[in-house]
Design a protein around this motif. Sequence first.
Motif, PDB file in Angstrom:
ATOM      1  N   VAL A  22      47.372  44.381  38.576  1.00  0.00           N
ATOM      2  CA  VAL A  22      47.870  43.213  37.860  1.00  0.00           C
ATOM      3  C   VAL A  22      48.771  43.708  36.729  1.00  0.00           C
ATOM      4  O   VAL A  22      48.323  44.479  35.885  1.00  0.00           O
ATOM      5  CB  VAL A  22      46.717  42.362  37.282  1.00  0.00           C
ATOM      6  N   GLY A  23      50.002  43.266  36.746  1.00  0.00           N
ATOM      7  CA  GLY A  23      50.925  43.656  35.673  1.00  0.00           C
ATOM      8  C   GLY A  23      51.073  45.159  35.539  1.00  0.00           C
ATOM      9  O   GLY A  23      51.177  45.665  34.425  1.00  0.00           O
ATOM     10  N   GLY A  24      51.053  45.883  36.656  1.00  0.00           N
ATOM     11  CA  GLY A  24      51.191  47.334  36.622  1.00  0.00           C
ATOM     12  C   GLY A  24      49.921  48.082  36.282  1.00  0.00           C
ATOM     13  O   GLY A  24      49.918  49.311  36.223  1.00  0.00           O
ATOM     14  N   ARG A  25      48.817  47.378  36.054  1.00  0.00           N
ATOM     15  CA  ARG A  25      47.538  48.013  35.713  1.00  0.00           C
ATOM     16  C   ARG A  25      46.574  47.927  36.886  1.00  0.00           C
ATOM     17  O   ARG A  25      46.460  46.883  37.512  1.00  0.00           O
ATOM     18  CB  ARG A  25      46.881  47.302  34.531  1.00  0.00           C
ATOM     19  N   GLU A  26      45.855  49.018  37.143  1.00  0.00           N
ATOM     20  CA  GLU A  26      44.791  48.976  38.142  1.00  0.00           C
ATOM     21  C   GLU A  26      43.509  48.541  37.445  1.00  0.00           C
ATOM     22  O   GLU A  26      43.114  49.128  36.436  1.00  0.00           O
ATOM     23  CB  GLU A  26      44.596  50.340  38.792  1.00  0.00           C
ATOM     24  N   ILE A  27      42.884  47.511  38.003  1.00  0.00           N
ATOM     25  CA  ILE A  27      41.684  46.931  37.411  1.00  0.00           C
ATOM     26  C   ILE A  27      40.620  46.810  38.489  1.00  0.00           C
ATOM     27  O   ILE A  27      40.890  46.358  39.599  1.00  0.00           O
ATOM     28  CB  ILE A  27      41.990  45.538  36.811  1.00  0.00           C
ATOM     29  N   GLY A  28      39.406  47.213  38.156  1.00  0.00           N
ATOM     30  CA  GLY A  28      38.279  47.069  39.076  1.00  0.00           C
ATOM     31  C   GLY A  28      37.535  45.779  38.772  1.00  0.00           C
ATOM     32  O   GLY A  28      37.197  45.509  37.617  1.00  0.00           O
ATOM     33  N   ILE A  29      37.292  44.981  39.808  1.00  0.00           N
ATOM     34  CA  ILE A  29      36.517  43.748  39.678  1.00  0.00           C
ATOM     35  C   ILE A  29      35.163  44.025  40.317  1.00  0.00           C
ATOM     36  O   ILE A  29      35.096  44.458  41.464  1.00  0.00           O
ATOM     37  CB  ILE A  29      37.187  42.565  40.416  1.00  0.00           C
ATOM     38  N   PHE A  30      34.075  43.775  39.592  1.00  0.00           N
ATOM     39  CA  PHE A  30      32.723  44.079  40.047  1.00  0.00           C
ATOM     40  C   PHE A  30      31.878  42.817  40.105  1.00  0.00           C
ATOM     41  O   PHE A  30      31.930  42.001  39.192  1.00  0.00           O
ATOM     42  CB  PHE A  30      32.057  45.084  39.098  1.00  0.00           C
ATOM     43  N   ASN A  31      31.092  42.670  41.158  1.00  0.00           N
ATOM     44  CA  ASN A  31      30.152  41.562  41.306  1.00  0.00           C
ATOM     45  C   ASN A  31      28.757  42.128  41.116  1.00  0.00           C
ATOM     46  O   ASN A  31      28.258  42.887  41.935  1.00  0.00           O
ATOM     47  CB  ASN A  31      30.296  40.931  42.695  1.00  0.00           C
ATOM     48  N   ILE A  32      28.125  41.765  40.010  1.00  0.00           N
ATOM     49  CA  ILE A  32      26.761  42.205  39.715  1.00  0.00           C
ATOM     50  C   ILE A  32      25.867  40.981  39.844  1.00  0.00           C
ATOM     51  O   ILE A  32      25.800  40.158  38.942  1.00  0.00           O
ATOM     52  CB  ILE A  32      26.639  42.803  38.307  1.00  0.00           C
TER      53      ILE A  32
END
Length: 137
Positions: A22-32
Amino acid sequence: MARHVVATVDDIPAGQRMLVKVGGREIGIFNIGGEFFAVSNRCPHEGASLCKGRIVGLVESSEPGSYQFSRRGELLRCPWHGWEFDLRTGKSWCEPDRTKVRSYDLKVEPGGALVEGELQAETFPVVIEKQYVVIEV
């Protein structure tokens, strides 16, 4: 601040993660356990791809030979040096007052709200001219 739709709830089952850009950034989305959290994929210690690390829990001991396991799946362990980060806060388990991974606000919203609200898919008119597909941006 811009908002981005990155996945559906079904795309990320409980205990799993998804890496998005997103917007040049790598982001991890986690489901806990049905709660969703987002952190930067860059470890603040030495820059590893943090979100490729293991999701672990917390092992605590009040005395030798006795231990308790808690917070199952709430900590992310860096694949390079084993530093652990709390997915809820981004804080490092090693140095919580000094080191943290960037965390992002994340919401789960119903699809109908996205269609009628401010978040709408960007569309572009497409025209077929002879054998060329042309998109207007």
